[in-house]
Design a protein around this motif. Structure first.
Motif, PDB file in Angstrom:
ATOM      1  N   ALA A 319      17.298  16.008   1.227  1.00  0.00           N
ATOM      2  CA  ALA A 319      15.958  15.357   1.206  1.00  0.00           C
ATOM      3  C   ALA A 319      16.003  14.122   0.511  1.00  0.00           C
ATOM      4  O   ALA A 319      15.793  13.116   0.752  1.00  0.00           O
ATOM      5  CB  ALA A 319      15.093  16.524   0.786  1.00  0.00           C
ATOM      6  N   GLU A 320      16.634  14.454  -0.929  1.00  0.00           N
ATOM      7  CA  GLU A 320      16.749  13.114  -1.696  1.00  0.00           C
ATOM      8  C   GLU A 320      17.760  12.180  -1.198  1.00  0.00           C
ATOM      9  O   GLU A 320      17.424  10.904  -1.386  1.00  0.00           O
ATOM     10  CB  GLU A 320      17.026  13.914  -3.303  1.00  0.00           C
ATOM     11  CG  GLU A 320      16.045  14.514  -3.759  1.00  0.00           C
ATOM     12  CD  GLU A 320      16.163  15.111  -5.360  1.00  0.00           C
ATOM     13  OE1 GLU A 320      17.394  14.593  -5.861  1.00  0.00           O
ATOM     14  OE2 GLU A 320      15.577  15.602  -5.818  1.00  0.00           O
ATOM     15  N   SER A 323      16.510   9.780   1.548  1.00  0.00           N
ATOM     16  CA  SER A 323      15.658   8.675   0.839  1.00  0.00           C
ATOM     17  C   SER A 323      16.351   7.696   0.246  1.00  0.00           C
ATOM     18  O   SER A 323      16.504   6.489   0.167  1.00  0.00           O
ATOM     19  CB  SER A 323      14.562   9.143  -0.074  1.00  0.00           C
ATOM     20  OG  SER A 323      13.812   8.115  -0.820  1.00  0.00           O
ATOM     21  N   ASN A 324      17.730   8.333  -0.846  1.00  0.00           N
ATOM     22  CA  ASN A 324      18.463   7.303  -1.541  1.00  0.00           C
ATOM     23  C   ASN A 324      19.424   6.464  -0.445  1.00  0.00           C
ATOM     24  O   ASN A 324      19.729   5.440  -1.100  1.00  0.00           O
ATOM     25  CB  ASN A 324      19.212   8.127  -2.243  1.00  0.00           C
ATOM     26  CG  ASN A 324      18.740   8.827  -3.425  1.00  0.00           C
ATOM     27  OD1 ASN A 324      17.499   7.974  -4.230  1.00  0.00           O
ATOM     28  ND2 ASN A 324      18.938   9.890  -4.178  1.00  0.00           N
ATOM     29  N   ALA A 326      18.397   5.288   2.247  1.00  0.00           N
ATOM     30  CA  ALA A 326      17.746   4.392   3.121  1.00  0.00           C
ATOM     31  C   ALA A 326      18.209   2.805   3.158  1.00  0.00           C
ATOM     32  O   ALA A 326      18.071   2.112   3.897  1.00  0.00           O
ATOM     33  CB  ALA A 326      16.160   4.485   3.123  1.00  0.00           C
ATOM     34  N   THR A 366      15.755  14.275   6.313  1.00  0.00           N
ATOM     35  CA  THR A 366      14.588  13.845   6.919  1.00  0.00           C
ATOM     36  C   THR A 366      13.452  15.133   7.396  1.00  0.00           C
ATOM     37  O   THR A 366      12.450  14.792   7.410  1.00  0.00           O
ATOM     38  CB  THR A 366      14.919  12.800   7.948  1.00  0.00           C
ATOM     39  OG1 THR A 366      15.633  11.843   7.305  1.00  0.00           O
ATOM     40  CG2 THR A 366      13.546  12.172   8.573  1.00  0.00           C
ATOM     41  N   LEU A 369      11.479  16.812   4.688  1.00  0.00           N
ATOM     42  CA  LEU A 369      10.503  15.991   4.186  1.00  0.00           C
ATOM     43  C   LEU A 369       9.387  16.064   4.987  1.00  0.00           C
ATOM     44  O   LEU A 369       8.342  15.381   4.540  1.00  0.00           O
ATOM     45  CB  LEU A 369      10.934  14.644   3.515  1.00  0.00           C
ATOM     46  CG  LEU A 369      11.711  15.076   2.162  1.00  0.00           C
ATOM     47  CD1 LEU A 369      12.334  13.566   1.743  1.00  0.00           C
ATOM     48  CD2 LEU A 369      11.216  15.586   0.999  1.00  0.00           C
ATOM     49  N   SER A 370       9.507  16.069   6.493  1.00  0.00           N
ATOM     50  CA  SER A 370       8.448  15.567   7.375  1.00  0.00           C
ATOM     51  C   SER A 370       7.098  16.378   7.102  1.00  0.00           C
ATOM     52  O   SER A 370       7.185  17.539   6.806  1.00  0.00           O
ATOM     53  CB  SER A 370       9.130  15.951   8.871  1.00  0.00           C
ATOM     54  OG  SER A 370      10.156  15.071   8.917  1.00  0.00           O
ATOM     55  N   ALA A 371       6.112  15.740   7.683  1.00  0.00           N
ATOM     56  CA  ALA A 371       4.760  16.312   7.597  1.00  0.00           C
ATOM     57  C   ALA A 371       4.658  17.572   8.504  1.00  0.00           C
ATOM     58  O   ALA A 371       5.332  17.610   9.350  1.00  0.00           O
ATOM     59  CB  ALA A 371       3.688  15.336   8.060  1.00  0.00           C
ATOM     60  N   TYR A 374       7.100  20.166   5.024  1.00  0.00           N
ATOM     61  CA  TYR A 374       7.561  19.839   3.663  1.00  0.00           C
ATOM     62  C   TYR A 374       7.350  21.125   2.857  1.00  0.00           C
ATOM     63  O   TYR A 374       8.169  21.455   2.112  1.00  0.00           O
ATOM     64  CB  TYR A 374       6.439  18.790   3.072  1.00  0.00           C
ATOM     65  CG  TYR A 374       6.653  18.578   1.766  1.00  0.00           C
ATOM     66  CD1 TYR A 374       7.200  17.549   1.309  1.00  0.00           C
ATOM     67  CD2 TYR A 374       5.939  19.160   0.700  1.00  0.00           C
ATOM     68  CE1 TYR A 374       7.474  17.206  -0.119  1.00  0.00           C
ATOM     69  CE2 TYR A 374       6.161  18.975  -0.741  1.00  0.00           C
ATOM     70  CZ  TYR A 374       6.772  18.046  -1.015  1.00  0.00           C
ATOM     71  OH  TYR A 374       7.146  17.670  -2.230  1.00  0.00           O
TER      72      TYR A 374
END
Lengths: 496, 497
Positions: A319-320, A323-324, A326, A366, A369-371, A374
């Protein structure tokens, strides 16, 4: 000069006293790299020019009568996810090939300021995602104990460099075991410090809440010295602990003298059973007996949450990472693949630039973390971290340190764990410390039946480095001699 | 929303069948904070520098860089929160993940479910109270310039990116949907702007985009309480655009609903030249921002001492200044002149002149109409008080006082000296009576009309005679006195008939 320069401590002492020059030490190591480097493939980039300049500066300081610092003239290998100003920093990824950071990581600044000589940037699994260094875009590193086997990972290059004698010390990063597991597989010491003890500024992020930089060394005392140099508050890292960094010298000395009087050591029951090779379990038992021989109390204990560690880790870390990673979009730096629109350019760049394991984890993260997902995934995994800390706290109410295998197996052959979940199991013993933010280290302790090194892991509570190093030093003193890796460069020594 | 019915009546969109529709508006206002440096690094926070000169590894999002929170940005955010009567809460930064080239990390660090300020309100000059849901900290993005293709990214030949703005601290102030008229929306933004400038939190310039306003607009049948589907209007570059855009958008939505269509929830862009809103991306296919707590930062929990210091250092807010000035000058709190004076920061001058003995009503009138903002600093309040005193003593007419004040401001000399030099001694009444009699004698027809005509006619002729007197006295006569004397002559003439 007759004493062998077989440790960082010996080199620094000799350089500081003027009995050998940093340049001589460096050239001996560069000769070893030249002769054996290709076989091991530990380095992405050998920093010949920067190393020679650094060694010359150390020699000049000694000539002036200045103290170059506690790592005076000590060659050091740097994992290639640590930013080095003007020197390529690739994370073993095509997407960053050729990128030269405009700044040094805090740890790089600190080792340079302490007089260390940077010999090169070491190979890793791409963006530190892996346990074998097979996921490097530039090809795998080979284990100096057996060239057909992996060195572990992700810091496989740093571990192999130290085991091969290319540098007595190295820096790696540990997100789920990436220092300790390769240290175990390469027969060297590897330390993951308490989260926040060492600044992450300039470490290319994989999973920010788990990443921690730490030392590799051939001895526990060298690891302690290197940790002493890199630890301490850094205003550039908001998660850096304000007032930490104790002197580990007395603890290491006590351990080396075989003094573990009154130290309570718990063997983690959940990590001493199924899935752990017999060779590894045998050495763990021997280590436990060695601790008792040194006056420590050993008992089995339970840390139930460690069984959820792997699952939680493979939600939080990806998850992190999603984002890191991206930012590698082709807009500002690194490689770019053109496209008709900005979006297509980003897609093409990332498709071409990332390897399969990185893509797999970006997609996992991804999704987590998705709506709508989560709470079930990322949220639940975060609750496991809380549980992990609680279970560790209960164990540390009765024990000063905990003992566990570092890795379930000795070094395995290339391609042996091509199935991702099987590979992920390599980190089952190391991940709990990252989730808890606790320190842990791997110490070589004997070998398996085929002569490959085995490491045992000493775990401690937050900022428990002192007692952890004491136990590690005692294990080192009691460990059976296994000799030098067969494919290592010849020992440096008797330079004069 | 207690005054809902009263305010809804104020603005109604009429449907084709005579149906009446009310509008509901909530505003999201982004303001750049007036800090010396950016939110997470030490780069200067300056508008208008050469592109990509105020950048470093952190605000460029280079691999390995980390954010460090700017304490002063937190302080200013708290000031904004407290000025808006919010509660300051322990807050957490989160990452809002989406790909866009002006965003160096391809995520924005913002506060999501734990914002620093919650539950406040802003009272507008007309008494309307607009609720504030939250006011949270976040970082700004860089700025794209798209070459060709009408300046939109989709059709551009190439794009240039300036990262000087990347990482500039922003506070996003989110109102509750309490606004019911375009005028209230305008007043809200004007009031908020004034407040932000007054507390030193931002220069709040819409034209430099240091203040950006997005409007959430929906409509519903008048008298109903359920909220309609809203559209978010962006690209509002002035307070005037905001009002026009709301009016246009409300009409558009009513027309849709009346023809049996539905309003799609979407982002729309205001087209200033075309005077209309155009669709942007649809929020129904909204991006999933995959928010999660930013692991590179620690929670922000300002202690009580810090909060108390913020409160203690807050200046008097515009609303309170208006109330105080209005009361002293004997005007309603909602008076436009009072608002203007406070907005121009001239209320301190007015109070000082009143303190020096100037009649409050006359002082405020002069400050409102006759003191240019840029020259106000050179005006000694005591001289303004002296001027007002001369005026009230009858030594100066209103017109003369205005002239003298301009010269006081320019020269700094005492008003009495200037009045004497100019010969602005008020004429004595006997001299004025002689002049009036001469003018009456010279204009017998007009005078007869004045005496016997109807009110409208007499009103016109009052102007005529006053003009003649002013001409003869070179403007030194007091208009009020002339009026009185003309009235007295008429009464005498009527009595003599």
């Amino acid at each position: 000069m007759s004493d062998p320069l077989d440790s960082a401590r010996a080199i620094a002492a000799a350089v500081r006293s003027g009995s050998v020059s940093a340049t001589e030490v460096l050239e001996a190591h560069l000769a070893g790299i030249a002769a054996h480097g290709d076989a091991i493939a530990a380095f992405n980039h050998v920093m010949v020019d920067e190393a020679r300049a650094a060694a010359a500066a150390v020699d000049a300081a000694v000539a002036r009568g200045d103290d170059p610092g506690p790592l005076a003239g000590v060659p050091i290998a740097l994992k290639d996810n640590l930013c080095t100003r003007g020197v390529p920093t690739t994370c073993s990824s095509k997407i960053l090939e050729g990128w030269r950071p405009p700044y040094d990581a805090t740890v790089v600044q600190r080792v340079l300021a302490a007089g260390a000589v940077p010999v090169g940037k070491t190979n890793l699994d791409e963006f530190a995602m892996g346990s074998s260094t097979e996921h490097s875009a530039f090809g795998p590193t080979r284990n100096p104990w057996d060239l057909e086997r992996v060195p572990g990972g992700s810091s496989g290059g740093s571990a192999a460099a130290v085991a091969a004698g290319f540098a007595p010390i190295a820096l790696g990063s540990d997100t789920g075991g990436s220092i300790r597991q390769p240290a175990s597989l390469c027969g060297v010491v590897g330390v993951k410090p308490t989260y926040g003890l060492v600044s992450r500024y300039g470490l290319v992020a994989f999973a920010s809440s788990l990443d921690q930089i730490g030392p590799f060394a051939t001895t526990v005392s060298d690891a302690a010295d290197l940790l002493g140099v890199i630890a301490g508050h850094d205003p550039l890292d908001s998660t850096s602990i304000p007032d930490a960094a104790a002197d580990l010298g007395p603890a290491v000395a006590a351990g080396r003298n075989g003094d573990l009087a009154g130290v309570r050591v718990g063997v983690i029951a959940e990590l001493d059973g199924d899935g752990i090779d017999a060779d590894v379990r045998a050495q763990l038992d021997a280590a436990a007996r060695a601790i008792e021989d040194a006056g420590g109390h050993v008992a089995t204990t339970s840390v139930p949450a460690v069984t959820y560690g792997l699952s939680a880790y493979y939600l939080i870390a990806p998850a992190e990472a999603s984002s890191n990673l991206a930012r590698y979009d082709g807009v500002r730096y690194g490689n770019r693949v053109e496209g008709a629109t900005t979006g297509e350019m980003m897609d093409a760049t990332r498709t071409a630039g990332f390897g399969d394991e990185v893509k797999r984890r970006i997609m996992l993260g991804t999704y987590a973390l998705s709506a709508g997902y989560y709470d079930a995934y990322y949220g639940k995994a975060q609750r496991v971290r809380t549980l992990m800390q609680r279970d560790f706290a209960e164990a540390y109410a009765s024990f000063d340190v905990l003992l566990a295998p570092t890795a379930p197996t000795v070094a395995f052959p290339f391609g042996a764990k091509d199935d991702p979940p099987t590979m992920y199991l390599s980190d089952v013993c190391t991940i709990p410390s990252n989730l808890a933010g606790h320190p842990a280290m791997s110490v070589p302790f004997g070998a398996g039946q085929d002569g490959l090194p085995v490491g045992v892991q000493v775990l401690a509570p937050t900022l428990g480095e002192s007692v952890m190093f004491r136990v590690a030093a005692a294990l080192e003193a009691a460990a059976p001699l296994v000799g030098r890796a067969p494919h290592a460069a010849p020992p440096i020594g008797g330079v004069r | 929303m207690s005054d809902q019915s009263a305010t809804e009546a104020a603005y109604v969109v009429e449907g084709s069948e005579g149906d009446r529709w009310a509008i509901v508006v909530g505003l999201e206002v982004h303001v750049e904070l007036a800090t010396a440096t950016k939110l997470f690094c030490a780069c200067p926070n300056v508008f208008g520098d050469e592109p990509n000169t105020n950048v470093c590894p952190t605000c460029l999002g280079l691999p390995g860089s980390l954010p460090v929170l700017n304490r002063n940005a937190v302080e200013l955010a708290m000031r904004i929160g407290r000025a808006l009567r919010c509660t300051v809460e322990p807050s957490v930064f989160a990452r809002k993940n989406y790909f866009y080239p002006d965003m160096p990390k391809d995520y924005q660090v913002s506060q999501y479910d734990k914002p620093i300020n919650v539950d406040g309100e802003l009272a507008l000059p007309d008494g309307t109270v607009v609720g504030i849901e939250r006011a949270h900290l976040e970082e700004d993005t860089g700025k794209n310039t798209h070459a060709g293709g009408g300046g939109r990214i989709h059709d551009a030949d190439y794009s240039l990116i300036d990262y000087n703005r990347a990482g500039v601290p922003l506070v996003e102030i989110v109102s509750r949907p309490d606004i019911r008229t375009p005028d209230q929306a305008r007043a809200y933004v004007a009031e908020l702007r004034q407040l932000l400038v007054a507390i030193g939190a931002s220069d709040a310039r819409m034209e430099e985009a240091s203040m950006r306003v997005d409007a959430n607009v929906s409509v519903r049948p008048e008298g109903t309480t359920e909220l309609g589907t809203r559209c978010e209007i962006k690209n509002l570059n002035s307070i005037r655009s905001l009002g026009r855009a709301i009016e246009y958008e409300a009409r558009r939505q009513v027309d849709l609903l009346e023809t049996g269509e539905r309003v799609r929830q979407e982002t729309r862009h205001w087209d200033e030249d075309g005077g209309r809103t155009r669709p942007g991306r649809s929020k129904e296919e909204a991006e999933d921002y995959r928010y999660f707590d930013e692991p590179d930062l620690v929670p922000v929990a300002p202690d009580e001492a810090w909060q108390a210091a913020v409160d203690a250092n807050l200046p008097e807010l515009p609303a309170s200044r208006r109330a105080r000035l209005a009361e002293r000058a004997g005007r309603p709190t909602t008076d436009g002149g009072v608002a203007l004076t406070v907005e121009r920061d001239l209320d301190a001058l007015a109070h000082a002149a009143m303190d020096a003995g100037g009649d409050p009503a006359r002082v405020l009138t002069h400050v409102e109409h006759n003191v240019p903002v840029e020259a106000a600093g050179g005006l000694d309040p005591a001289q303004l008080a002296d001027l007002v005193r001369l005026e009230l003593d009858g030594a100066l007419t209103a017109t003369q006082a205005k002239t003298v004040l301009a010269e006081v401001i320019a020269s700094g000399r005492p008003p009495a000296d200037i009045a004497a030099e100019r010969g602005f001694e008020a004429m004595d009444t006997s001299a004025l009576e002689g002049t009036i009699d001469e003018i009456i004698a010279a204009n017998p027809t007009e005078w007869d009309d004045y005496v016997h005509g109807d009110d409208a006619r007499r009103g016109k002729l009052t102007g005529f005679f006053t003009g003649q007197v002013m001409k003869a006295t070179k403007g030194q006569a007091d208009g009020k006195v002339v009026n009185q004397l003309l009235g007295a002559r008429r009464a005498a003439a009527l009595a003599g008939e």
